[in-house]
Design a protein around this motif. Structure first.
Motif, PDB file in Angstrom:
ATOM      1  N   GLY A 115     -23.807 -95.719 -20.590  1.00 27.48           N
ATOM      2  CA  GLY A 115     -23.003 -94.512 -20.458  1.00 27.48           C
ATOM      3  C   GLY A 115     -21.555 -94.667 -20.869  1.00 27.48           C
ATOM      4  N   GLY A 116     -21.186 -95.828 -21.423  1.00 30.46           N
ATOM      5  CA  GLY A 116     -19.811 -96.052 -21.845  1.00 30.46           C
ATOM      6  C   GLY A 116     -19.632 -97.493 -22.260  1.00 30.46           C
ATOM      7  N   ARG A 117     -18.447 -97.808 -22.753  1.00 35.73           N
ATOM      8  CA  ARG A 117     -18.197 -99.158 -23.264  1.00 35.73           C
ATOM      9  C   ARG A 117     -18.184-100.201 -22.160  1.00 35.73           C
ATOM     10  NH1 ARG A 117     -13.027 -98.519 -27.132  1.00 35.73           N
ATOM     11  NH2 ARG A 117     -13.213-100.808 -27.110  1.00 35.73           N
ATOM     12  N   LYS A 118     -17.766 -99.843 -20.958  1.00 30.27           N
ATOM     13  CA  LYS A 118     -17.846-100.770 -19.833  1.00 30.27           C
ATOM     14  C   LYS A 118     -19.241-100.658 -19.245  1.00 30.27           C
ATOM     15  CE  LYS A 118     -12.944-100.775 -18.551  1.00 30.27           C
ATOM     16  NZ  LYS A 118     -11.972-100.506 -17.469  1.00 30.27           N
ATOM     17  N   THR A 119     -20.005-101.723 -19.384  1.00 27.98           N
ATOM     18  CA  THR A 119     -21.412-101.653 -19.001  1.00 27.98           C
ATOM     19  C   THR A 119     -21.668-102.080 -17.560  1.00 27.98           C
ATOM     20  OG1 THR A 119     -21.752-103.878 -19.915  1.00 27.98           O
ATOM     21  CG2 THR A 119     -22.172-102.015 -21.373  1.00 27.98           C
ATOM     22  N   LYS A 120     -20.815-102.951 -16.991  1.00 33.48           N
ATOM     23  CA  LYS A 120     -21.046-103.440 -15.632  1.00 33.48           C
ATOM     24  C   LYS A 120     -20.257-102.591 -14.645  1.00 33.48           C
ATOM     25  CE  LYS A 120     -22.094-108.173 -17.005  1.00 33.48           C
ATOM     26  NZ  LYS A 120     -21.803-109.602 -16.828  1.00 33.48           N
ATOM     27  N   VAL A 121     -20.787-101.410 -14.379  1.00 31.07           N
ATOM     28  CA  VAL A 121     -20.082-100.470 -13.515  1.00 31.07           C
ATOM     29  C   VAL A 121     -21.074 -99.831 -12.551  1.00 31.07           C
ATOM     30  CG1 VAL A 121     -18.271 -99.946 -15.189  1.00 31.07           C
ATOM     31  CG2 VAL A 121     -20.386 -98.638 -15.241  1.00 31.07           C
ATOM     32  N   VAL A 122     -20.514 -99.269 -11.493  1.00 25.77           N
ATOM     33  CA  VAL A 122     -21.303 -98.504 -10.534  1.00 25.77           C
ATOM     34  C   VAL A 122     -20.537 -97.229 -10.233  1.00 25.77           C
ATOM     35  CG1 VAL A 122     -22.233 -98.425  -8.191  1.00 25.77           C
ATOM     36  CG2 VAL A 122     -22.344-100.553  -9.497  1.00 25.77           C
ATOM     37  N   GLY A 123     -21.209 -96.089 -10.335  1.00 22.64           N
ATOM     38  CA  GLY A 123     -20.576 -94.815 -10.016  1.00 22.64           C
ATOM     39  C   GLY A 123     -19.592 -94.318 -11.058  1.00 22.64           C
ATOM     40  N   ALA A 124     -19.628 -94.860 -12.257  1.00 24.81           N
ATOM     41  CA  ALA A 124     -18.701 -94.439 -13.309  1.00 24.81           C
ATOM     42  C   ALA A 124     -19.207 -93.182 -14.004  1.00 24.81           C
ATOM     43  CB  ALA A 124     -18.513 -95.566 -14.322  1.00 24.81           C
ATOM     44  N   PHE A 125     -18.318 -92.523 -14.746  1.00 20.93           N
ATOM     45  CA  PHE A 125     -18.699 -91.344 -15.515  1.00 20.93           C
ATOM     46  C   PHE A 125     -19.708 -91.751 -16.580  1.00 20.93           C
ATOM     47  CE2 PHE A 125     -17.881 -88.424 -19.147  1.00 20.93           C
ATOM     48  CZ  PHE A 125     -18.316 -87.252 -18.539  1.00 20.93           C
ATOM     49  N   ASN A 126     -20.859 -91.109 -16.560  1.00 13.33           N
ATOM     50  CA  ASN A 126     -21.957 -91.467 -17.457  1.00 13.33           C
ATOM     51  C   ASN A 126     -21.992 -90.492 -18.629  1.00 13.33           C
ATOM     52  OD1 ASN A 126     -24.369 -92.136 -18.707  1.00 13.33           O
ATOM     53  ND2 ASN A 126     -25.483 -92.388 -16.798  1.00 13.33           N
ATOM     54  N   ARG A 127     -21.544 -90.951 -19.786  1.00 10.34           N
ATOM     55  CA  ARG A 127     -21.481 -90.087 -20.966  1.00 10.34           C
ATOM     56  C   ARG A 127     -22.851 -89.773 -21.544  1.00 10.34           C
ATOM     57  NH1 ARG A 127     -17.788 -93.637 -20.165  1.00 10.34           N
ATOM     58  NH2 ARG A 127     -15.600 -93.001 -20.140  1.00 10.34           N
ATOM     59  N   ALA A 128     -23.856 -90.501 -21.126  1.00  7.46           N
ATOM     60  CA  ALA A 128     -25.209 -90.224 -21.604  1.00  7.46           C
ATOM     61  C   ALA A 128     -25.843 -89.048 -20.874  1.00  7.46           C
ATOM     62  CB  ALA A 128     -26.082 -91.463 -21.443  1.00  7.46           C
ATOM     63  N   THR A 129     -25.418 -88.807 -19.641  1.00  9.69           N
ATOM     64  CA  THR A 129     -26.052 -87.756 -18.845  1.00  9.69           C
ATOM     65  C   THR A 129     -25.088 -86.670 -18.372  1.00  9.69           C
ATOM     66  OG1 THR A 129     -25.700 -89.001 -16.785  1.00  9.69           O
ATOM     67  CG2 THR A 129     -27.749 -89.415 -17.988  1.00  9.69           C
ATOM     68  N   GLN A 130     -23.799 -86.976 -18.317  1.00  7.73           N
ATOM     69  CA  GLN A 130     -22.852 -86.032 -17.739  1.00  7.73           C
ATOM     70  C   GLN A 130     -21.954 -85.349 -18.763  1.00  7.73           C
ATOM     71  OE1 GLN A 130     -21.454 -89.190 -14.905  1.00  7.73           O
ATOM     72  NE2 GLN A 130     -21.602 -87.562 -13.388  1.00  7.73           N
ATOM     73  N   ALA A 131     -21.835 -85.922 -19.951  1.00  9.10           N
ATOM     74  CA  ALA A 131     -20.944 -85.347 -20.965  1.00  9.10           C
ATOM     75  C   ALA A 131     -21.722 -84.360 -21.834  1.00  9.10           C
ATOM     76  CB  ALA A 131     -20.355 -86.453 -21.834  1.00  9.10           C
ATOM     77  N   LYS A 132     -21.344 -83.080 -21.769  1.00  4.71           N
ATOM     78  CA  LYS A 132     -21.948 -82.071 -22.639  1.00  4.71           C
ATOM     79  C   LYS A 132     -21.042 -81.886 -23.849  1.00  4.71           C
ATOM     80  CE  LYS A 132     -24.851 -79.472 -19.484  1.00  4.71           C
ATOM     81  NZ  LYS A 132     -25.306 -78.131 -19.091  1.00  4.71           N
ATOM     82  N   ARG A 133     -21.577 -82.191 -25.015  1.00  7.54           N
ATOM     83  CA  ARG A 133     -20.780 -82.131 -26.246  1.00  7.54           C
ATOM     84  C   ARG A 133     -21.552 -81.371 -27.312  1.00  7.54           C
ATOM     85  NH1 ARG A 133     -16.450 -85.908 -25.125  1.00  7.54           N
ATOM     86  NH2 ARG A 133     -15.636 -85.213 -27.134  1.00  7.54           N
ATOM     87  N   GLN A 134     -20.796 -80.784 -28.259  1.00 10.93           N
ATOM     88  CA  GLN A 134     -21.449 -80.100 -29.381  1.00 10.93           C
ATOM     89  C   GLN A 134     -22.286 -81.100 -30.172  1.00 10.93           C
ATOM     90  OE1 GLN A 134     -18.554 -77.944 -31.714  1.00 10.93           O
ATOM     91  NE2 GLN A 134     -18.718 -76.152 -30.396  1.00 10.93           N
ATOM     92  N   THR A 135     -23.444 -80.635 -30.627  1.00 15.37           N
ATOM     93  CA  THR A 135     -24.400 -81.546 -31.246  1.00 15.37           C
ATOM     94  C   THR A 135     -24.255 -81.645 -32.760  1.00 15.37           C
ATOM     95  OG1 THR A 135     -26.024 -79.772 -31.401  1.00 15.37           O
ATOM     96  CG2 THR A 135     -26.071 -81.150 -29.423  1.00 15.37           C
ATOM     97  N   GLY A 136     -23.597 -80.678 -33.405  1.00 14.54           N
ATOM     98  CA  GLY A 136     -23.460 -80.733 -34.861  1.00 14.54           C
ATOM     99  C   GLY A 136     -24.822 -80.704 -35.538  1.00 14.54           C
ATOM    100  N   SER A 137     -24.911 -81.365 -36.681  1.00 13.97           N
ATOM    101  CA  SER A 137     -26.136 -81.318 -37.485  1.00 13.97           C
ATOM    102  C   SER A 137     -27.317 -82.022 -36.826  1.00 13.97           C
ATOM    103  CB  SER A 137     -25.879 -81.947 -38.857  1.00 13.97           C
ATOM    104  OG  SER A 137     -24.949 -81.166 -39.578  1.00 13.97           O
ATOM    105  N   ALA A 138     -27.081 -82.745 -35.731  1.00 14.57           N
ATOM    106  CA  ALA A 138     -28.207 -83.345 -35.018  1.00 14.57           C
ATOM    107  C   ALA A 138     -29.138 -82.286 -34.452  1.00 14.57           C
ATOM    108  CB  ALA A 138     -27.691 -84.236 -33.886  1.00 14.57           C
TER     109      ALA A 138
END
Length: 710
Positions: A404-427
């Motif tokens: 979920g981010g560049r710091k991998t050894k974390v607990v309770g951090a902001f998870n960009r894989a599940t919590q960040a809603k971003r425009q998808t573009g051509s994907a």
């Protein structure tokens, strides 16, 4: 008549002779009198009397007051004694339970909640741990009655010498007093009485003279009620030892993957060293700092005779090593996601000890983490604040890895894989083409890439442009997708109907609100990386929807029957299998000759799609092989535009590095896609001689049409 014989002497008193008077004996120096001789000085005698009177008064009041205090204290101790339960009931004082997470092979990879590994006693734990705790916390533990006056005096002296208050800093508390605090003097936590458990704990740990007195009384009552080893057992079970671990067994399992009974001197010293500052000194937070503290504890054990010189040298030369699971701290983002996706009463707010088996593959997780680290170390400028996220899953939606981010050894951090809603573009475009294929179009259907405008009610005229700002003319759907052309995508979306495109995307699992205007086809909608990766998994599995899942089975500790099972997987069909196979073929061309060339894998087929949003605020690459689906997002948390990054650049390279590592040791498998038969080449024709003006002279053309070629 006369008598004859000797005559008796007359009865008379003897004559008294007067003794000559004797001279009085000379006075000799006598032995000194005991006690101080009274002074002949009246003033001295006066003040001496006052002092003697005061001392007698003080002694008279003092012993009576002491007796009264002892009586009062004894009464309190006796009363407290009657309130103490059996010591076996004091072992587990957690208000909440714990969650232990197992990977797909049944191995522990993460812990959440208040861990309690099980009851231990002073007799069952390693002697090295027991000795380390006594050496560190209370070296006269077996000598005092619960309160150690020597320790208190020493603590006050140290505090005053360091400029603190007498009760600030070192407290001189015995293990019994610390246990009394851990028990909060018998006051159990109640949600109705406290705002939170944190407030309850803070109040129990509060220090004041009154609290110290109460602590001492409770400690002496405990000493009267329980044996020394029973008190030590309670302490070893209730003490917080960092990393969510309560008690020696939980800490031993958490940090070393072994029972508390099997700890060596270095490991026992490390756990004992955590008692002073468990969160700061936890080896999972800072291993070097924890080792330094353990070295101090080993020195204390040596000085107090618990370790020989040889044992001390061996322990210092071989510091405690974390277990593989504790050292990796793998899947922190994944574990947080599983905890948030399960029922609260069995995850975040559980009062039970829960075991959750998950879909995580630690080998795949390491591959994703290593790939992300490699790209940022080698190809991203130093100091960049850009972030990235990765999700890897199987075609059925079973999530195998999550970063979920560049710091991998974390607990309770902001998870960009599940919590960040971003425009998808051509994907997002594969869902536009999926709709067209479902309606009967083909991979080689023609669409014209040309200037194109629409009048949007309320917004005016809208003219989309390609990324290259040029036009390709007549192109197939495959070429259009491979080159990520915008105008053909909008044309197709408008021709098949935006509502139908939205429905197909939603059925594939994109649950976010989808744009209502024609920019829908260009990925103007927002979504999460997990949703997008799950939607691509639906394409790979032949056109059925997918619900990404990580929880496989949940059960209570000690129970055999699970309380719940898998919460996701393959759902209903969205498009026909034939349409999905055509789409997969089209997506392979994105990698083989389109915008996703940097994602090409050296030994197996792969399909995917790039995505770059307006001003390059988000860059995506999502794709799959026959074995795994992976999605990558890259961008800034504050929506700052990326510099020189598109979906076909760094995200494609992160995807490639991830998939190469993920597939190590796996035999290549073909993708389940359409494989068009090559079209026969047109018959060869002899070149015709033409006049340099052929086709340009209208008179010559008329004559040719009338009289023939010559």
């Amino acid at each position: 008549m006369s008598t004859t014989g000797p005559r008796k002497p007359p009865l008379v008193a003897p004559k008294r002779t007067r003794k000559a008077p004797t001279k009085p004996a000379r006075k000799t120096k006598s032995a000194p009198r005991r006690g101080r001789a009274r002074s002949s000085n009246p003033i001295v005698r006066f003040f001496g009397g006052i002092i003697r009177w005061a001392l007698r008064l003080i002694w008279g009041i003092g012993w009576r007051l002491t007796a009264l205090v002892l009586l009062v204290v004894g009464s309190f101790v006796a009363y407290t004694y009657t309130t103490l339960p059996e010591y076996q009931t004091l072992m587990d004082g957690r208000a909440k339970g714990s969650v232990t997470l197992l990977d797909d092979k049944g191995e522990v990879f993460a812990w959440r909640g208040d861990q309690f590994g099980g009851v231990v006693t002073a007799d069952t734990v390693s002697r090295h741990l027991k000795n380390a705790v006594i050496a560190t916390e209370d070296r006269r533990f077996y000598l005092h009655p619960g309160v150690d006056p020597i320790g208190i005096a020493s603590a006050i002296r140290i505090n005053l010498s360091e400029g603190r208050g007498p009760l600030s800093g070192n407290g001189g508390s015995t293990i019994t007093q610390q246990t009394a605090k851990l028990l909060c003097f018998g006051n159990a936590y109640s949600e109705s009485d406290w705002k939170s458990e944190a407030d309850y704990i803070a109040d129990c740990r509060r220090t004041s003279l009154v609290r110290k007195a109460r602590e001492a009384i409770y400690a002496m009552a405990m000493e009267a009620k329980y044996t020394k080893d029973q008190i030590l057992s309670v302490y070893l079970n209730r003490a917080y030892l960092g990393g969510g671990a309560y008690g020696a067994e939980a800490a031993a399992q958490r940090y070393f993957g072994k029972s508390a009974a099997n700890l060596n001197p270095a490991e026992g010293a490390m756990i004992a060293g955590l008692l002073t500052a468990p969160s700061t000194l936890a080896p999972t937070a800072n291993l070097e700092r924890s080792r330094n503290r353990a070295s101090v504890v080993i020195g204390l054990m040596r000085r107090q005779g618990y370790l020989s010189d040889q044992e001390t040298a061996l322990a210092l030369a071989n510091p405690a090593e974390l277990s593989e699971a504790a050292e990796r701290q793998a899947g922190g983002y994944f574990a947080d996601w599983v905890m948030s996706s399960g029922p609260e009463f069995f995850t975040r707010d559980t009062t039970e000890d829960v075991i959750i088996r998950t879909t995580l593959d630690q080998r795949v997780q390491r591959a994703a983490e290593d790939a992300l680290t490699y790209i940022f170390d080698e190809k991203v400028r130093e100091g960049s604040k850009a972030q990235a996220a990765i999700v890897v899953m199987s075609a059925d939606g079973a999530v195998r890895a999550m970063v979920g981010g560049r710091k991998t050894k974390v607990v309770g951090a902001f998870n960009r894989a599940t919590q960040a809603k971003r425009q998808t573009g051509s994907a997002f475009k594969p869902f536009v083409y999926a709709t067209a294929l479902e309606l009967g179009n083909s991979y080689d259907s023609i669409v014209v890439d040309e200037p194109y405008c629409l009048n949007i009610p309320g917004s005016g005229r809208w003219c989309p442009e390609n990324y290259t700002r040029n036009y390709k003319g007549r192109v197939t759907l495959t070429e259009s997708l491979a080159q990520s052309l915008n105008i053909p995508a909008v044309k197709i979306s408008e021709s098949v109907g935006r509502d139908l495109v939205r429905k197909v995307a939603s059925d594939f699992g994109i649950e976010s609100d989808l744009a209502a205007g024609p920019a829908l086809a260009l990925g103007a909608s927002e979504s999460t990386l997990l949703e997008m990766t799950g939607a691509y998994a639906g394409i790979l599995n032949g056109g059925s929807s997918v619900t990404p899942y990580g929880l496989v089975e949940l059960k209570l500790l000690g129970e055999d029957e699970p309380l719940m099972g898998t919460g996701g997987g393959i759902g209903e069909r969205v498009i026909q299998e034939s349409a999905a196979q055509e789409l997969i073929y089209m997506m392979t061309k994105v990698i083989e000759g389109g915008t996703g060339g940097r994602a090409r894998l050296p030994d197996r087929e792969a399909a995917g799609k790039t995505g770059t949003t307006q001003a390059a605020r988000d860059a995506w690459f999502l794709g799959f092989t026959a074995d795994y689906v992976a999605g990558v997002w890259m961008g800034y948390d504050d929506n700052t535009p990326l510099s020189g990054v598109t979906g076909g650049g760094l995200p494609a390279e992160i995807w490639q590095e991830t998939m190469i590592r993920v597939h190590e040791g796996l035999a290549p498998k073909p993708l389940p896609m359409l494989r068009p038969k090559p079209r026969p080449a047109p018959p060869r024709q002899e070149p015709q001689r033409r006049s340099p003006l052929a086709g340009n002279n209208p008179i010559e053309n008329i004559l040719r049409s009338i009289f023939g070629r010559n």
